[in-house]
Write an enzyme that holds these catalytic residues in place. Structure first.
Site, PDB file in Angstrom:
ATOM      1  N   HIS A  57      -2.620   7.731  -6.327  1.00 48.25           N
ATOM      2  CA  HIS A  57      -3.186   6.849  -5.297  1.00 48.25           C
ATOM      3  C   HIS A  57      -4.074   5.847  -6.034  1.00 48.25           C
ATOM      4  O   HIS A  57      -5.304   5.904  -5.958  1.00 48.25           O
ATOM      5  CB  HIS A  57      -3.984   7.684  -4.293  1.00 48.25           C
ATOM      6  N   ARG A  97       3.028   3.043   1.124  1.00 48.32           N
ATOM      7  CA  ARG A  97       2.723   4.475   1.073  1.00 48.32           C
ATOM      8  C   ARG A  97       3.968   5.226   1.476  1.00 48.32           C
ATOM      9  O   ARG A  97       4.629   4.871   2.465  1.00 48.32           O
ATOM     10  CB  ARG A  97       1.572   4.821   2.014  1.00 48.32           C
ATOM     11  N   ARG A 121      -7.695   4.296   6.373  1.00 45.91           N
ATOM     12  CA  ARG A 121      -8.425   3.462   5.419  1.00 45.91           C
ATOM     13  C   ARG A 121      -7.542   2.547   4.585  1.00 45.91           C
ATOM     14  O   ARG A 121      -7.810   1.354   4.455  1.00 45.91           O
ATOM     15  CB  ARG A 121      -9.225   4.325   4.419  1.00 45.91           C
ATOM     16  N   THR A 122      -6.526   3.112   3.977  1.00 49.21           N
ATOM     17  CA  THR A 122      -5.786   2.315   2.987  1.00 49.21           C
ATOM     18  C   THR A 122      -5.082   1.145   3.665  1.00 49.21           C
ATOM     19  O   THR A 122      -5.185   0.000   3.221  1.00 49.21           O
ATOM     20  CB  THR A 122      -4.784   3.209   2.231  1.00 49.21           C
ATOM     21  N   LYS A 152      16.628   5.015  10.733  1.00 52.45           N
ATOM     22  CA  LYS A 152      18.092   4.907  10.853  1.00 52.45           C
ATOM     23  C   LYS A 152      18.776   5.199   9.536  1.00 52.45           C
ATOM     24  O   LYS A 152      19.988   5.061   9.411  1.00 52.45           O
ATOM     25  CB  LYS A 152      18.458   3.490  11.296  1.00 52.45           C
TER      26      LYS A 152
HETATM   27  N1   CP Z   1      -8.381   7.585   1.407  1.00 50.29           N
HETATM   28  C1   CP Z   1      -7.225   7.389   2.068  1.00 50.29           C
HETATM   29  O1   CP Z   1      -6.154   7.227   1.455  1.00 50.29           O
HETATM   30  O2   CP Z   1      -7.336   7.402   3.420  1.00 50.29           O
HETATM   31  P1   CP Z   1      -6.121   7.122   4.429  1.00 50.29           P
HETATM   32  O3   CP Z   1      -5.141   8.252   4.277  1.00 50.29           O
HETATM   33  O4   CP Z   1      -6.755   7.046   5.784  1.00 50.29           O
HETATM   34  O5   CP Z   1      -5.480   5.826   4.008  1.00 50.29           O
END
Ligand code: CP
Length: 307
Positions: free
Chosen positions: A129, A101, A51-52, A80
């Site tokens: 998040h 991320r 999603r993100t 590396k």
């Molecule tokens: N909600 C969320 O962060 O989903 P993903 O881990 O798929 O990005």
């Protein structure tokens, strides 16, 4: 230049403006379709995501911009041994804005100190998040019509669930918010949230172990999966993974206007027999995530679209 590392990086007024912009995008998408012509978004994902990462890419493409990036540490020079600090210096030459991320808490913050483009925290370890929080706030505000005077149940893995930590941080700034924290003992909310956020801000909350003991009191039920990737041993995960399973039968105990949110992915904590219940809004939540990320990109790039 601004970054988004924590939900607290925006004031409540700035959040309202961002959500207003996201709502305008929802209803007038054509107005924004060329807003980012010539701009590039880099997605730097050292951890898996559906999603993100894809909602960021969809958001930038819907704004007329372009995207580049990597979707795992293995497919980047992190494999590396390249540091986050060095990587962000490169990315600053390739893109106008980036979403990162990383499994290590604080990695996007470190990147932001070395970056010459806006850095968005797309999830750092079990910590925060913030763009999921923007998504959650937009979902609640759009479907409930308000962000105050709500009883919010947070259920599941409250220890490792970074979406929960960010959402609590954001919601304590609105009036009349009460929390019911529903988790097994082993997965209770960390002290740095309980003491430093809830207690410090005089927020009413209670902690329970059984979902059935709380569900009838809730305006919002925010379900979360048990975060397998953060456990130190598999046995603990297996013991705790089925702690909560929301099903159609349990939904009969809830208010008729209670909303069920989930940041997704779900494993089995929400049975598919809940999906057709009109109170289950976790797939609508995904769509709001695109609008709010479009609004965030415009805000951080300081692009104003006029009528
Ligand atoms: N909600 C969320 O962060 O989903 P993903 O881990 O798929 O990005």
């Amino acid at each position: 230049m601004r970054h988004l590392i924590s939900p607290l990086d925006f004031t409540v007024q700035e959040l309202d403006e961002l959500l207003n912009l996201a709502t305008d995008i929802e209803f007038h998408p054509d107005k924004y379709k060329n807003a980012c012509n010539g701009k590039k978004l880099a997605t730097l994902f050292y951890e898996p995501s559906t999603r993100t990462r894809l909602s960021f890419e969809s958001a930038m493409l819907s704004l007329g911009g372009n995207v580049l990036g990597f979707s795992s540490a293995d497919s980047s020079s992190a494999a590396k041994g390249e540091s986050v600090s060095d990587t962000i210096r490169m990315i600053s030459c390739y893109a106008d804005i980036c979403a990162m991320r990383h499994p290590k808490e604080g990695a996007p913050l470190v990147a932001s100190t070395k970056s010459s483009i806006p850095v968005i925290n797309a999830g750092d370890g079990g910590h925060q998040h913030p763009t999921q929080t923007l998504t959650d706030l937009m979902t609640i505000r759009s479907l409930k019509g308000r962000l105050d005077d709500l009883v919010i149940g947070l259920c599941g893995d409250l220890k490792f669930g970074r979406t929960v930590h960010s959402l609590i941080n954001a919601l304590v700034r609105y009036k009349g918010i009460k929390f019911v924290l529903i988790s097994p003992k082993e997965l209770r909310i960390p002290d740095y949230i309980r003491q430093d956020v809830l207690v410090k801000n005089n927020i009413e909350f209670r902690e329970v172990e059984r979902l059935e003991d709380a569900i009838a009191d809730l305006d919002i039920l925010y379900m979360t999966r048990v975060q397998r990737e953060r456990f130190f041993n598999e046995e603990d995960y297996i013991r705790l993974k089925d702690s909560y399973i929301l099903n159609a039968e349990k939904m009969t105990l809830a208010n008729k206007d209670m909303l069920v949110l989930h940041p997704l992915p779900r494993v089995n904590e929400i049975s598919v027999d809940v999906d057709d219940d009109e109170r289950a809004v976790y797939f609508k939540q995904v769509q709001y995530g695109v609008y709010v990320r479009m609004a965030l990109i415009l805000t951080l790039l300081e692009i104003n679209v006029t009528d």
